[in-house]
Scaffold this motif. Structure first.
Motif, PDB file in Angstrom:
ATOM      1  N   SER A 113       0.828  -1.210   0.000  1.00 49.69           N
ATOM      2  CA  SER A 113       0.000   0.000   0.000  1.00 49.69           C
ATOM      3  C   SER A 113       0.864   1.263   0.000  1.00 49.69           C
ATOM      4  CB  SER A 113      -0.963  -0.001   1.191  1.00 49.69           C
ATOM      5  OG  SER A 113      -0.256  -0.113   2.404  1.00 49.69           O
ATOM      6  N   ALA A 114       2.120   1.150   0.399  1.00 52.01           N
ATOM      7  CA  ALA A 114       3.033   2.295   0.366  1.00 52.01           C
ATOM      8  C   ALA A 114       3.413   2.669  -1.062  1.00 52.01           C
ATOM      9  CB  ALA A 114       4.295   1.986   1.172  1.00 52.01           C
ATOM     10  N   GLU A 115       3.277   1.726  -1.991  1.00 49.39           N
ATOM     11  CA  GLU A 115       3.684   1.957  -3.376  1.00 49.39           C
ATOM     12  C   GLU A 115       2.509   2.150  -4.325  1.00 49.39           C
ATOM     13  OE1 GLU A 115       6.168  -1.375  -4.260  1.00 49.39           O
ATOM     14  OE2 GLU A 115       7.609  -0.845  -2.702  1.00 49.39           O
ATOM     15  N   ASP A 116       1.276   2.063  -3.813  1.00 49.31           N
ATOM     16  CA  ASP A 116       0.078   2.224  -4.627  1.00 49.31           C
ATOM     17  C   ASP A 116      -0.737   3.361  -4.020  1.00 49.31           C
ATOM     18  OD1 ASP A 116      -2.665   1.954  -5.549  1.00 49.31           O
ATOM     19  OD2 ASP A 116      -2.107  -0.039  -6.293  1.00 49.31           O
ATOM     20  N   LYS A 117      -0.630   4.559  -4.602  1.00 51.13           N
ATOM     21  CA  LYS A 117      -1.232   5.758  -4.012  1.00 51.13           C
ATOM     22  C   LYS A 117      -2.740   5.639  -3.832  1.00 51.13           C
ATOM     23  CE  LYS A 117      -1.634  10.779  -4.441  1.00 51.13           C
ATOM     24  NZ  LYS A 117      -2.456  10.796  -3.298  1.00 51.13           N
ATOM     25  N   GLU A 118      -3.439   5.104  -4.828  1.00 50.83           N
ATOM     26  CA  GLU A 118      -4.897   4.993  -4.725  1.00 50.83           C
ATOM     27  C   GLU A 118      -5.301   4.042  -3.594  1.00 50.83           C
ATOM     28  OE1 GLU A 118      -8.768   4.604  -7.654  1.00 50.83           O
ATOM     29  OE2 GLU A 118      -6.838   3.881  -8.377  1.00 50.83           O
ATOM     30  N   LEU A 119      -4.617   2.904  -3.495  1.00 55.10           N
ATOM     31  CA  LEU A 119      -4.874   1.959  -2.415  1.00 55.10           C
ATOM     32  C   LEU A 119      -4.562   2.603  -1.066  1.00 55.10           C
ATOM     33  CD1 LEU A 119      -5.564  -0.873  -1.359  1.00 55.10           C
ATOM     34  CD2 LEU A 119      -3.189  -1.529  -1.847  1.00 55.10           C
ATOM     35  N   TYR A 120      -3.429   3.263  -0.963  1.00 52.37           N
ATOM     36  CA  TYR A 120      -3.028   3.931   0.281  1.00 52.37           C
ATOM     37  C   TYR A 120      -4.082   4.958   0.704  1.00 52.37           C
ATOM     38  CZ  TYR A 120      -0.417   6.716   3.636  1.00 52.37           C
ATOM     39  OH  TYR A 120      -0.032   7.384   4.771  1.00 52.37           O
ATOM     40  N   ASP A 121      -4.541   5.767  -0.241  1.00 56.20           N
ATOM     41  CA  ASP A 121      -5.522   6.806   0.076  1.00 56.20           C
ATOM     42  C   ASP A 121      -6.825   6.214   0.605  1.00 56.20           C
ATOM     43  OD1 ASP A 121      -3.753   8.817  -0.608  1.00 56.20           O
ATOM     44  OD2 ASP A 121      -4.622   9.163  -2.602  1.00 56.20           O
ATOM     45  N   ILE A 122      -7.273   5.114   0.023  1.00 60.36           N
ATOM     46  CA  ILE A 122      -8.497   4.471   0.520  1.00 60.36           C
ATOM     47  C   ILE A 122      -8.293   3.945   1.930  1.00 60.36           C
ATOM     48  CG2 ILE A 122      -9.967   2.417   0.245  1.00 60.36           C
ATOM     49  CD1 ILE A 122     -10.068   3.070  -2.725  1.00 60.36           C
ATOM     50  N   LEU A 123      -7.194   3.259   2.167  1.00 64.20           N
ATOM     51  CA  LEU A 123      -6.931   2.718   3.505  1.00 64.20           C
ATOM     52  C   LEU A 123      -6.812   3.828   4.545  1.00 64.20           C
ATOM     53  CD1 LEU A 123      -4.292  -0.002   2.586  1.00 64.20           C
ATOM     54  CD2 LEU A 123      -6.695  -0.375   3.184  1.00 64.20           C
ATOM     55  N   LYS A 124      -6.251   4.930   4.167  1.00 65.11           N
ATOM     56  CA  LYS A 124      -6.010   6.045   5.089  1.00 65.11           C
ATOM     57  C   LYS A 124      -7.267   6.875   5.337  1.00 65.11           C
ATOM     58  CE  LYS A 124      -2.825   9.109   6.782  1.00 65.11           C
ATOM     59  NZ  LYS A 124      -2.399   8.889   8.115  1.00 65.11           N
ATOM     60  N   ASN A 125      -8.101   7.034   4.309  1.00 71.77           N
ATOM     61  CA  ASN A 125      -9.188   8.009   4.395  1.00 71.77           C
ATOM     62  C   ASN A 125     -10.603   7.450   4.436  1.00 71.77           C
ATOM     63  OD1 ASN A 125      -7.352  10.255   4.280  1.00 71.77           O
ATOM     64  ND2 ASN A 125      -7.083   9.794   2.111  1.00 71.77           N
ATOM     65  N   GLU A 126     -10.802   6.222   3.994  1.00 74.80           N
ATOM     66  CA  GLU A 126     -12.154   5.634   3.978  1.00 74.80           C
ATOM     67  C   GLU A 126     -12.434   4.897   5.282  1.00 74.80           C
ATOM     68  OE1 GLU A 126     -14.653   5.493   1.592  1.00 74.80           O
ATOM     69  OE2 GLU A 126     -13.554   6.894   0.323  1.00 74.80           O
ATOM     70  N   ASN A 127     -13.671   4.949   5.722  1.00 75.27           N
ATOM     71  CA  ASN A 127     -14.094   4.129   6.853  1.00 75.27           C
ATOM     72  C   ASN A 127     -14.451   2.753   6.333  1.00 75.27           C
ATOM     73  OD1 ASN A 127     -13.920   6.295   8.637  1.00 75.27           O
ATOM     74  ND2 ASN A 127     -16.023   6.915   8.257  1.00 75.27           N
ATOM     75  N   PRO A 128     -13.818   1.694   6.835  1.00 78.65           N
ATOM     76  CA  PRO A 128     -14.176   0.360   6.339  1.00 78.65           C
ATOM     77  C   PRO A 128     -15.555  -0.068   6.817  1.00 78.65           C
ATOM     78  CG  PRO A 128     -12.656   0.168   8.168  1.00 78.65           C
ATOM     79  CD  PRO A 128     -12.785   1.645   7.871  1.00 78.65           C
ATOM     80  N   VAL A 129     -16.223  -0.834   6.002  1.00 75.54           N
ATOM     81  CA  VAL A 129     -17.465  -1.490   6.425  1.00 75.54           C
ATOM     82  C   VAL A 129     -17.030  -2.779   7.102  1.00 75.54           C
ATOM     83  CG1 VAL A 129     -19.651  -2.468   5.687  1.00 75.54           C
ATOM     84  CG2 VAL A 129     -18.712  -0.484   4.477  1.00 75.54           C
ATOM     85  N   ILE A 130     -17.482  -2.996   8.325  1.00 69.76           N
ATOM     86  CA  ILE A 130     -17.079  -4.163   9.122  1.00 69.76           C
ATOM     87  C   ILE A 130     -18.196  -5.200   9.078  1.00 69.76           C
ATOM     88  CG2 ILE A 130     -16.294  -4.980  11.377  1.00 69.76           C
ATOM     89  CD1 ILE A 130     -14.501  -2.790  10.218  1.00 69.76           C
ATOM     90  N   HIS A 131     -17.828  -6.447   8.748  1.00 65.27           N
ATOM     91  CA  HIS A 131     -18.798  -7.534   8.685  1.00 65.27           C
ATOM     92  C   HIS A 131     -18.317  -8.679   9.572  1.00 65.27           C
ATOM     93  CE1 HIS A 131     -19.983  -5.774   4.756  1.00 65.27           C
ATOM     94  NE2 HIS A 131     -18.694  -5.679   4.555  1.00 65.27           N
ATOM     95  N   THR A 132     -19.225  -9.255  10.345  1.00 63.10           N
ATOM     96  CA  THR A 132     -18.961 -10.530  11.002  1.00 63.10           C
ATOM     97  C   THR A 132     -20.049 -11.457  10.506  1.00 63.10           C
ATOM     98  OG1 THR A 132     -17.970  -9.472  12.926  1.00 63.10           O
ATOM     99  CG2 THR A 132     -18.713 -11.753  13.186  1.00 63.10           C
ATOM    100  N   ILE A 133     -19.655 -12.440   9.726  1.00 61.37           N
ATOM    101  CA  ILE A 133     -20.613 -13.296   9.043  1.00 61.37           C
ATOM    102  C   ILE A 133     -20.716 -14.637   9.774  1.00 61.37           C
ATOM    103  CG2 ILE A 133     -21.167 -14.396   6.847  1.00 61.37           C
ATOM    104  CD1 ILE A 133     -19.374 -12.213   5.567  1.00 61.37           C
ATOM    105  N   GLY A 134     -21.929 -15.087   9.987  1.00 63.38           N
ATOM    106  CA  GLY A 134     -22.134 -16.400  10.571  1.00 63.38           C
ATOM    107  C   GLY A 134     -22.261 -16.403  12.082  1.00 63.38           C
TER     108      GLY A 134
END
Length: 135
Positions: A113-134
């Motif tokens: 993620s340090a070498e992929d700016k778009e991926l890094y930006d999502i990880l840094k700035n987006e709130n993840p949707v959390i799922h616990t399935i089952g």
């Protein structure tokens, strides 16, 4: 077992989003992304947490907790993904669907993620949707 995509799961969890931020380790995370393979991951023992990013999803960043009773998690090609075992370990099987053009030498190279700016930006700035399935 009933299989759902991460996108289908997200659409039924409106209002149940949680935020996990770990800015100290965002740049060091390693992900895989397949261009010619879909993954169907199923936990057969223990617990496993998948962290996925797919730019085509309405909510691109998801953290998904799987157990044996969760069923299979479908990860379409083009999805960045990484997973970690639960506290007591896990056994996961993946029944992959491979497309024309698949090459094992190029499909399994980790992306930082340090070498992929778009991926890094999502990880840094987006709130993840959390799922616990089952549960």
């Amino acid at each position: 077992f009933k299989q759902k995509t991460a996108y289908e799961i997200a659409s039924c969890l409106v209002g149940s989003e949680m935020c996990i931020r770990d800015s100290d380790c965002v740049g060091g995370k390693q992900f895989y992304i397949h261009r010619y393979q879909d993954d169907y991951n199923r936990v057969i023992n223990g617990e496993r947490t998948f962290e996925i990013v797919n730019y085509d999803f309405k909510c691109p960043y998801h953290i998904i907790h799987l157990r044996r009773q969760s069923g299979a998690l479908f990860l379409p090609r083009g999805t960045y993904h990484r997973s970690t075992s639960g506290e007591n370990g896990s056994i996961v099987i993946n029944q992959a669907h491979r497309y024309e053009g698949f090459n094992a030498e190029t499909e399994f190279i980790p992306v930082s993620s340090a070498e992929d700016k778009e991926l890094y930006d999502i990880l840094k700035n987006e709130n993840p949707v959390i799922h616990t399935i089952g549960e």
